[in-house]
Design a protein around this motif. Sequence first.
Motif, short mmCIF file in Angstrom:
data_model
loop_
_atom_site.label_atom_id
_atom_site.label_comp_id
_atom_site.label_asym_id
_atom_site.label_seq_id
_atom_site.Cartn_x
_atom_site.Cartn_y
_atom_site.Cartn_z
N PHE A 66 -16.34 -11.32 18.26
CA PHE A 66 -15.64 -10.14 18.77
C PHE A 66 -16.32 -8.93 18.17
N SER A 67 -15.95 -7.78 18.63
CA SER A 67 -16.58 -6.56 18.15
C SER A 67 -15.54 -5.61 17.57
N ILE A 68 -15.77 -5.18 16.35
CA ILE A 68 -14.91 -4.17 15.74
C ILE A 68 -15.55 -2.81 15.96
N ASP A 69 -14.85 -1.94 16.65
CA ASP A 69 -15.34 -0.58 16.86
C ASP A 69 -15.07 0.20 15.58
N ILE A 70 -16.09 0.30 14.75
CA ILE A 70 -15.87 0.89 13.43
C ILE A 70 -16.03 2.41 13.41
N ASP A 71 -16.50 3.00 14.50
CA ASP A 71 -16.73 4.45 14.50
C ASP A 71 -15.47 5.25 14.17
N PRO A 72 -14.29 4.86 14.70
CA PRO A 72 -13.08 5.63 14.34
C PRO A 72 -12.73 5.56 12.85
N LEU A 73 -13.33 4.62 12.11
CA LEU A 73 -13.01 4.46 10.70
C LEU A 73 -13.95 5.22 9.78
N ARG A 74 -15.09 5.64 10.29
CA ARG A 74 -16.10 6.27 9.43
C ARG A 74 -15.56 7.54 8.78
N ARG A 75 -15.75 7.62 7.47
CA ARG A 75 -15.35 8.77 6.66
C ARG A 75 -13.85 9.07 6.72
N ARG A 76 -13.08 8.11 7.22
CA ARG A 76 -11.64 8.33 7.31
C ARG A 76 -10.85 7.38 6.40
N VAL A 77 -11.50 6.34 5.88
CA VAL A 77 -10.77 5.36 5.07
C VAL A 77 -11.52 5.06 3.78
N ASP A 78 -10.76 4.66 2.77
CA ASP A 78 -11.33 4.28 1.48
C ASP A 78 -11.61 2.79 1.39
N GLY A 79 -11.04 2.01 2.30
CA GLY A 79 -11.23 0.57 2.26
C GLY A 79 -10.70 -0.05 3.55
N VAL A 80 -11.06 -1.31 3.77
CA VAL A 80 -10.67 -2.02 4.99
C VAL A 80 -10.10 -3.38 4.62
N LEU A 81 -8.93 -3.70 5.16
CA LEU A 81 -8.33 -5.01 5.01
C LEU A 81 -8.36 -5.68 6.39
N VAL A 82 -9.11 -6.76 6.50
CA VAL A 82 -9.25 -7.48 7.77
C VAL A 82 -8.29 -8.66 7.76
N ILE A 83 -7.41 -8.73 8.75
CA ILE A 83 -6.33 -9.72 8.77
C ILE A 83 -6.53 -10.73 9.90
N SER A 84 -6.64 -12.01 9.51
CA SER A 84 -6.65 -13.11 10.48
C SER A 84 -7.77 -13.00 11.50
N LEU B 218 0.83 -1.21 0.00
CA LEU B 218 0.00 0.00 0.00
C LEU B 218 0.86 1.26 0.00
N GLN B 219 1.92 1.25 0.81
CA GLN B 219 2.79 2.41 0.86
C GLN B 219 3.51 2.63 -0.47
N ALA B 220 3.85 1.52 -1.14
CA ALA B 220 4.49 1.63 -2.46
C ALA B 220 3.54 2.26 -3.48
N LYS B 221 2.25 2.10 -3.25
CA LYS B 221 1.25 2.68 -4.14
C LYS B 221 0.83 4.08 -3.69
N GLY B 222 1.49 4.60 -2.65
CA GLY B 222 1.17 5.94 -2.18
C GLY B 222 -0.06 6.02 -1.32
N VAL B 223 -0.46 4.90 -0.74
CA VAL B 223 -1.66 4.86 0.10
C VAL B 223 -1.25 4.80 1.57
N ALA B 224 -1.80 5.67 2.38
CA ALA B 224 -1.51 5.67 3.81
C ALA B 224 -2.30 4.55 4.49
N THR B 225 -1.79 4.06 5.63
CA THR B 225 -2.45 2.97 6.34
C THR B 225 -2.71 3.35 7.79
N MET B 226 -3.82 2.84 8.30
CA MET B 226 -4.19 3.02 9.69
C MET B 226 -4.38 1.63 10.30
N VAL B 227 -3.55 1.27 11.28
CA VAL B 227 -3.68 -0.04 11.92
C VAL B 227 -4.71 0.06 13.04
N HIS B 228 -5.72 -0.79 12.95
CA HIS B 228 -6.84 -0.77 13.90
C HIS B 228 -6.89 -2.14 14.57
#
Length: 334
Positions: free
Chosen positions: A107-125, A86-96
């Motif tokens: 489990f529960s993902i608190d998605i409120d901090p992500l609203r209107r702040r990200v273009d996409g979500v990658l969910v890992i493991s 992502l960084q090589a493509k010039g895209v910033a990342t936010m680890v949540h």
Amino acid sequence: MGSTIDDVAARAGVSTATVSRALRGLSNVSDQSRRKVLAAAKELGYVVSPSAQALATGRTGMVALVVPDFDEWFPSSVLEGAQRRLQAKGVATMVHSVEYVRGKPHFSIDIDPLRRRVDGVLVISLPLVGEEIEDVETLGVPVVVVGNANPPLASVTLDDVEVGVMATQHVLELGHTAIGHITGALDEISPNMPAGARMEGWRQAMLGAGVDPEADLVENSYFDISGGHDAMMELLDRRPDITAVFAAADCIAVGAMQALEERGLGVPGDMSVIGVDGEYPRELLPLTTVVQDPGLQGRMGADSLLRMIAGGAVSGTQRVHGMLRPGHTTSVPR
């Protein structure tokens, strides 16, 4: 006071509109003008604010990487692969990070901090089901899962059934028939999760060789060394006749070998052991295993997500092949 877009335009000798288009990576800017704008912006230390970029393009230039809050080899390696791509493509990342309590399937993902702040979500493991899928879908952005099949979401994962078949066939071909299997915990063995799929591969290989995959040949374990140790002890008590064990992960295999040593059993003389992952360098631990590449899966997941953000279609599950790496922990039965 910081530099403004007007300052960049004046330094580059172009209009503010050209500066905006150049910094947004749009195609209707000449190479010469783009070079001038980038040079001027660098000299002046001008950075486009995320809020301004979002208003102008409808995108934030940010992708969220949602990971479990424990530090383990697989999610850490996927995270590194995805971030680099992502960084090589010039895209910033936010680890949540998400609290994932073993023994609790949800489990529960608190998605409120992500609203209107990200273009996409990658969910890992992290396996998503029911309300968890609905939660991330309310963000209204593309979502890709890495590490397990997760319909209806797009996902990238190891072909775990194939891996289970490959590992089991290896010890079958050596002449073993009493082959135990240490799988994941009860909440980790659904068909769409790695442990469940690897167990299905073990079952298919056993049936294919005309061997009954008896239920008492299977023992549950968490994906860690202590879990593998305890599971191996249980398996030995219940089935002292086994001559080989297929562990669903290398860390489980390490724990199993510790238990075998405590029981005075040699590897591979008394018991053949095979794992999955390639987590440990062969020079450090010559374990027979089926190797996977989590960094590759992270890059593939990032590529899929970027394609979806750009308006492309990605669906279903992309499966990555593992590769058998023979070591010093399997041999013909004594």
